[in-house]
Design a protein around this motif. Structure first.
Motif, PDB file in Angstrom:
ATOM      1  N   CYS A   7      45.243  31.580  56.854  1.00  0.00           N
ATOM      2  CA  CYS A   7      45.191  32.854  56.153  1.00  0.00           C
ATOM      3  C   CYS A   7      44.385  32.735  54.861  1.00  0.00           C
ATOM      4  O   CYS A   7      44.725  31.966  53.971  1.00  0.00           O
ATOM      5  N   THR A   8      43.324  33.511  54.752  1.00  0.00           N
ATOM      6  CA  THR A   8      42.517  33.533  53.535  1.00  0.00           C
ATOM      7  C   THR A   8      43.168  34.466  52.517  1.00  0.00           C
ATOM      8  O   THR A   8      44.090  35.223  52.835  1.00  0.00           O
ATOM      9  N   PHE A   9      42.672  34.421  51.288  1.00  0.00           N
ATOM     10  CA  PHE A   9      43.182  35.298  50.239  1.00  0.00           C
ATOM     11  C   PHE A   9      42.994  36.764  50.637  1.00  0.00           C
ATOM     12  O   PHE A   9      43.887  37.592  50.461  1.00  0.00           O
ATOM     13  N   GLU A  10      41.838  37.080  51.208  1.00  0.00           N
ATOM     14  CA  GLU A  10      41.549  38.452  51.636  1.00  0.00           C
ATOM     15  C   GLU A  10      42.535  38.920  52.710  1.00  0.00           C
ATOM     16  O   GLU A  10      43.040  40.049  52.652  1.00  0.00           O
ATOM     17  N   MET A  11      42.816  38.054  53.670  1.00  0.00           N
ATOM     18  CA  MET A  11      43.784  38.402  54.716  1.00  0.00           C
ATOM     19  C   MET A  11      45.166  38.634  54.114  1.00  0.00           C
ATOM     20  O   MET A  11      45.887  39.540  54.526  1.00  0.00           O
ATOM     21  N   CYS A  13      45.847  39.749  51.175  1.00  0.00           N
ATOM     22  CA  CYS A  13      45.839  41.068  50.526  1.00  0.00           C
ATOM     23  C   CYS A  13      46.028  42.186  51.550  1.00  0.00           C
ATOM     24  O   CYS A  13      46.758  43.149  51.306  1.00  0.00           O
ATOM     25  N   HIS A  14      45.383  42.042  52.700  1.00  0.00           N
ATOM     26  CA  HIS A  14      45.535  43.050  53.761  1.00  0.00           C
ATOM     27  C   HIS A  14      46.971  43.052  54.309  1.00  0.00           C
ATOM     28  O   HIS A  14      47.537  44.114  54.585  1.00  0.00           O
ATOM     29  N   HIS A  49      49.350  32.191  48.583  1.00  0.00           N
ATOM     30  CA  HIS A  49      48.540  33.192  47.884  1.00  0.00           C
ATOM     31  C   HIS A  49      49.408  34.077  46.971  1.00  0.00           C
ATOM     32  O   HIS A  49      49.447  35.298  47.127  1.00  0.00           O
ATOM     33  N   ALA A  52      47.983  37.314  45.414  1.00  0.00           N
ATOM     34  CA  ALA A  52      47.452  38.378  46.287  1.00  0.00           C
ATOM     35  C   ALA A  52      48.061  39.723  45.914  1.00  0.00           C
ATOM     36  O   ALA A  52      49.159  39.807  45.381  1.00  0.00           O
ATOM     37  N   VAL A  55      45.545  45.395  49.472  1.00  0.00           N
ATOM     38  CA  VAL A  55      44.208  45.948  49.615  1.00  0.00           C
ATOM     39  C   VAL A  55      44.087  46.531  51.018  1.00  0.00           C
ATOM     40  O   VAL A  55      44.391  45.852  52.001  1.00  0.00           O
ATOM     41  N   ILE A  57      42.660  47.661  54.603  1.00  0.00           N
ATOM     42  CA  ILE A  57      41.730  47.048  55.542  1.00  0.00           C
ATOM     43  C   ILE A  57      40.542  48.010  55.718  1.00  0.00           C
ATOM     44  O   ILE A  57      40.742  49.180  56.022  1.00  0.00           O
TER      45      ILE A  57
END
Length: 59
Positions: A7-11, A13-14, A49, A52, A55, A57
């Motif tokens: 899991c990335t930081f962006e994921m 957040c989603h 994260h 996070a 955010v 998608i």
């Protein structure tokens, strides 16, 4: 592959957006972003994260 966290930081957040804003269950959020439920649980409980934030998608 023990020790790998896909899991990335962006994921993360989603995931938070789906769970905290839209009210999806962790299982539903996992299906949407393509992670397993355990990874989503770690994000929701801020074990992974911790910085996070929700955010949407992009569609």
């Amino acid at each position: 592959m023990r020790g790998r966290f896909p899991c990335t930081f962006e994921m993360a957040c989603h995931v938070l957006y789906l769970v905290e804003v839209l009210g999806l269950t962790q299982t539903e959020a996992a299906l949407v972003v393509g992670l397993n439920v355990g990874s989503v649980n770690h994000v929701v409980h801020r074990r992974r994260h911790p910085g996070a934030y929700p955010v949407p998608i992009p569609m």
